[in-house]
Design a protein around this motif. Structure first.
Motif, short mmCIF file in Angstrom:
data_model
loop_
_atom_site.label_atom_id
_atom_site.label_comp_id
_atom_site.label_asym_id
_atom_site.label_seq_id
_atom_site.Cartn_x
_atom_site.Cartn_y
_atom_site.Cartn_z
N ALA A 130 27.37 28.41 39.41
CA ALA A 130 26.70 28.50 38.17
C ALA A 130 25.71 29.73 37.95
N GLN A 131 25.16 30.12 39.19
CA GLN A 131 24.06 31.17 39.28
C GLN A 131 24.56 32.40 38.31
N ASN A 132 23.66 32.86 37.41
CA ASN A 132 23.89 34.16 36.72
C ASN A 132 23.58 35.16 37.85
N ARG A 133 24.22 36.29 37.57
CA ARG A 133 24.12 37.58 38.28
C ARG A 133 23.57 38.76 37.58
N LEU A 134 22.70 39.58 38.12
CA LEU A 134 22.15 40.84 37.66
C LEU A 134 22.70 41.67 38.80
N LEU A 135 23.14 43.07 38.29
CA LEU A 135 23.60 44.06 39.19
C LEU A 135 23.17 45.38 38.63
N ILE A 164 31.78 46.71 41.50
CA ILE A 164 30.85 45.46 41.33
C ILE A 164 30.73 44.80 42.73
N GLU A 165 29.58 44.74 43.17
CA GLU A 165 29.46 44.13 44.36
C GLU A 165 29.85 42.58 44.07
N PRO A 166 30.76 42.23 45.06
CA PRO A 166 31.34 40.77 44.60
C PRO A 166 30.11 39.49 45.01
N PRO A 167 30.52 38.53 44.12
CA PRO A 167 29.56 37.51 44.36
C PRO A 167 29.79 36.83 45.58
N TYR A 168 28.78 35.85 46.48
CA TYR A 168 29.15 35.44 47.52
C TYR A 168 29.82 33.98 47.30
N LYS A 169 30.06 33.83 45.99
CA LYS A 169 31.01 32.53 45.83
C LYS A 169 31.62 33.11 44.57
N PRO A 170 32.93 32.60 44.11
CA PRO A 170 33.43 32.90 42.74
C PRO A 170 32.57 32.46 41.69
N GLU A 171 32.77 33.42 40.78
CA GLU A 171 31.97 33.21 39.32
C GLU A 171 32.94 33.11 38.08
N GLU A 172 32.18 32.13 37.29
CA GLU A 172 33.03 31.99 35.96
C GLU A 172 32.07 32.22 34.93
N THR A 173 32.34 33.71 34.30
CA THR A 173 31.40 34.15 33.71
C THR A 173 31.89 34.04 31.83
N ARG A 174 30.75 33.74 31.36
CA ARG A 174 30.99 33.21 29.87
C ARG A 174 30.62 34.64 29.00
N ASP A 175 29.57 35.38 29.52
CA ASP A 175 29.02 36.34 28.47
C ASP A 175 28.51 37.49 29.48
N VAL A 176 28.81 38.86 28.98
CA VAL A 176 28.56 39.98 29.71
C VAL A 176 27.56 40.76 29.05
N GLU A 177 26.45 41.28 29.55
CA GLU A 177 25.52 42.13 28.92
C GLU A 177 25.19 43.53 29.54
N GLY A 185 37.17 36.25 38.14
CA GLY A 185 36.91 37.50 38.48
C GLY A 185 36.76 38.43 37.41
N ASN A 186 35.53 39.33 37.55
CA ASN A 186 35.29 40.10 36.47
C ASN A 186 35.67 41.62 36.92
N GLN A 187 35.89 42.36 35.86
CA GLN A 187 36.65 43.68 35.98
C GLN A 187 35.80 44.78 35.35
N ILE A 188 36.05 46.02 35.67
CA ILE A 188 35.57 47.17 34.85
C ILE A 188 36.85 48.14 34.48
N TYR A 189 36.99 48.36 33.38
CA TYR A 189 37.95 49.26 32.61
C TYR A 189 37.33 50.69 32.41
N LEU A 190 37.72 51.75 33.22
CA LEU A 190 37.06 53.09 32.86
C LEU A 190 37.93 53.89 32.19
N ASN A 191 37.10 54.28 31.14
CA ASN A 191 37.83 55.16 30.18
C ASN A 191 37.97 56.71 30.73
N THR A 192 39.18 57.24 30.78
CA THR A 192 39.28 58.60 31.36
C THR A 192 39.12 59.65 30.60
N GLY A 193 38.47 59.14 29.17
CA GLY A 193 38.19 60.27 28.11
C GLY A 193 39.42 60.56 27.22
N THR A 194 40.38 60.01 27.19
CA THR A 194 41.51 60.20 26.32
C THR A 194 41.79 58.59 25.84
#
Length: 399
Positions: free
Chosen positions: A279-284, A240-253, A220-229
Motif C-alpha cells: 500500500a505504500q505510495n512511491r516517489l521517484l 522506473i526503479e522497481p518497488p521492493y514489493k508489487p504495487e497496485e497504483t490508482r493514481d499517477v502524478e 506493474g507500471n509502464q512508461i510509453y515514450l513518444n518517438t516524436g511522430t
C-alpha cells in the motif's frame, strides 16, 4: 476506476528524521468546509473524478463529474462557489464512468468531453453546443475499450487533438482528424504491451520535447515514450526503479518535486485487487532523461492504508508543490479521508490539521483545484466515494 507496512526499523528512522524538520503550522485552516453549497447526489453516488471548466461561458468555474453506474453530473457555479445541478444538459446514459478529459474535437473553439467507461466497455463523447448543453457524439468513437482513464493531447503533432484511453487489458489511441472524427491507430502506434491500467499521466519525461505517457497499473507500471511522430515505445524495465514489493497504483502524478526542472513521479498505491501489493505510495525522481530513482524511503512517510489519488498544489506558497491525498481506511480504521502533505524540499510531512478544519471528514476518490468563489485563491472539490461530495473554499470564514 482500487498493506503491509514498511519494516519497523525504517519506520523508526523516518520518525526520528521528522523531529529534525522545521515546524510549519497555519494560524487558521487554509480551507473551510462549504459543502452545503453543493446539490445532493443520488446515493450511494460514487463520484469518480472531476474537471473544473467554465461550461456556460459566464466567467466562473463549473464542474463536470463522472459517476459510477449513475448519470454523469454537471454542476453550475453562481460565481461565489454555490452550485446547482444542471446534469440535464448532458446525455443521460447511466454508465460506469471513471474519468473525463476536455478536448476540442471539431476545432470550433469550445471544449467537448471524452468519457472513459469501464464495465460498459464503451467510451463516450459529449459535443459542446453554443447554449452550454452537450449532444451525444458517441458515433465518432468507433471502439470498445474497458477504460479507467483518458487523456487528450496532440500525439502526432499534426495540430489535431487525439485521445488515449488507458484500458483494463488493452489501451487505445484514437487519432483525431480535426473535423470531429477519429480513427483507431493503436496497433501501429502503441507498443505491444498490456496491463490493467487505472490512471494515465501525460508529460515530457525524457526531455525530448514531446508528450509521453505514464501508465499506473494494477499489475506493474509502464512508461510509453513518444518517438516524436505519435508512435510510442515502451521504456526499458529499468526506467522506473522497481518497488521492493508489487504495487497496485490508482493514481499517477507527474510534477517537479525537487525543483530541478524535470518531471518526477508520484504513485498513489492501494491494496484492493492485487493481494501481493504494497500500500505504500512511491516517489521517484527523474534524472532529466526519463530514468527514475526511487526516493520513497527518504521523502515519504510509511503508509499502510493506501491512497486513491493525489493532487500537487503549492498550498503554503513557498514555490514547492505540496500534496493533497485521498485515502482508503486501513485495517485498523485509520486512514480515510483527505490529507495534506507539505513539501519541505527534502520530504513530505503531514500538516492536515493546519490545512483543513478539524471537523472535516469523508472519503474522496479524486481532488480538483480551482478558484470557485472568485477570490483569487485555489479552492478544492473532493469527489466523494461512498459519501457526499465536498467543497473546500479558501479562508477560515464565510464571505
Amino acid at each position: 476506476m482500487s498493506h503491509p507496512a514498511l519494516p519497523s526499523r525504517l519506520a523508526l528512522l523516518l520518525l526520528a528524521g521528522s523531529c529534525l524538520l522545521p515546524v510549519w503550522a497555519h494560524a487558521t485552516p487554509l480551507w473551510r468546509d462549504a459543502s452545503d453549497t453543493l446539490p445532493d447526489k443520488e446515493p450511494p453516488g460514487n463520484s469518480m473524478h472531476a474537471i473544473p471548466h467554465d461550461v456556460d461561458s459566464d466567467g466562473d468555474i463549473d464542474l463536470l463529474v463522472p459517476m459510477e453506474h449513475r448519470a454523469n453530473r454537471l454542476l453550475l457555479n453562481d460565481g461565489r462557489g454555490r452550485f446547482t445541478d444542471a446534469s440535464d444538459r448532458l446525455p443521460s446514459a447511466r454508465r460506469d464512468s471513471e474519468e473525463i478529459a476536455l478536448i476540442d474535437v471539431d476545432r470550433d473553439g469550445d471544449l467537448d468531453v471524452a468519457v472513459a467507461n469501464e464495465d460498459d466497455v464503451r467510451p463516450e463523447l459529449y459535443i459542446a453546443q453554443s447554449d452550454g448543453r452537450y449532444s451525444n457524439g458517441n458515433d465518432r468513437l468507433p471502439i470498445r475499450v474497458k477504460a479507467n482513464a483518458v487523456v487528450a493531447f496532440d500525439a502526432n503533432t499534426d495540430g489535431n487533438t487525439d485521445l488515449f484511453f488507458g484500458g483494463d487489458g488493452v489501451s487505445v489511441l484514437m487519432i483525431g482528424d480535426g473535423a470531429g472524427g477519429f480513427t483507431d491507430q493503436s496497433v501501429s502506434r502503441l507498443p505491444d504491451a498490456s496491463g490493467s491500467t487505472q490512471d494515465v499521466a501525460l508529460g515530457d519525461v525524457d526531455g525530448d520535447g514531446d508528450a509521453d505517457l505514464v501508465l499506473g497499473n494494477q499489475d506493474g507500471n509502464q512508461i510509453y515514450l513518444n518517438t516524436g511522430t505519435g508512435r510510442f515505445t515502451r521504456a526499458s524495465a529499468g526506467a522506473i526503479e522497481p518497488p521492493y514489493k508489487p504495487e497496485e497504483t490508482r493514481d499517477v502524478e507527474l510534477f517537479d518535486v525537487d525543483g530541478d526542472g524535470d518531471l518526477d513521479l508520484f504513485f498513489a498505491n492501494v491494496v484492493m485487487f492485487n493481494p501481493r501489493a504494497e500500500a505504500q505510495n512511491r516517489l521517484l525522481l527523474n534524472n532529466g532523461r526519463g530514468q527514475f530513482q526511487d526516493v520513497t524511503t527518504a521523502w515519504l512517510p510509511v503508509n499502510t492504508h493506501g491512497d486513491l489519488s493525489a493532487l500537487p498544489i503549492d498550498f503554503d506558497a513557498d514555490g514547492r508543490p505540496d500534496l493533497i491525498t485521498t485515502s482508503m481506511p486501513g485495517p485498523d480504521g485509520m486512514g480515510g479521508p483527505v490529507r495534506a502533505w507539505r513539501n519541505t524540499g527534502t520530504r513530505f510531512v503531514e500538516v492536515t490539521g493546519s490545512v483543513f478544519p478539524a471537523a472535516f471528514g469523508g472519503i474522496g476518490m479524486h481532488v480538483a483545484a480551482a478558484d470557485f468563489d472568485g477570490d483569487g485563491r485555489q479552492d478544492l472539490f473532493v469527489a466523494g466515494l461512498m459519501s457526499p461530495d465536498f467543497l473546500l473554499l479558501s479562508g477560515p470564514t464565510a464571505p
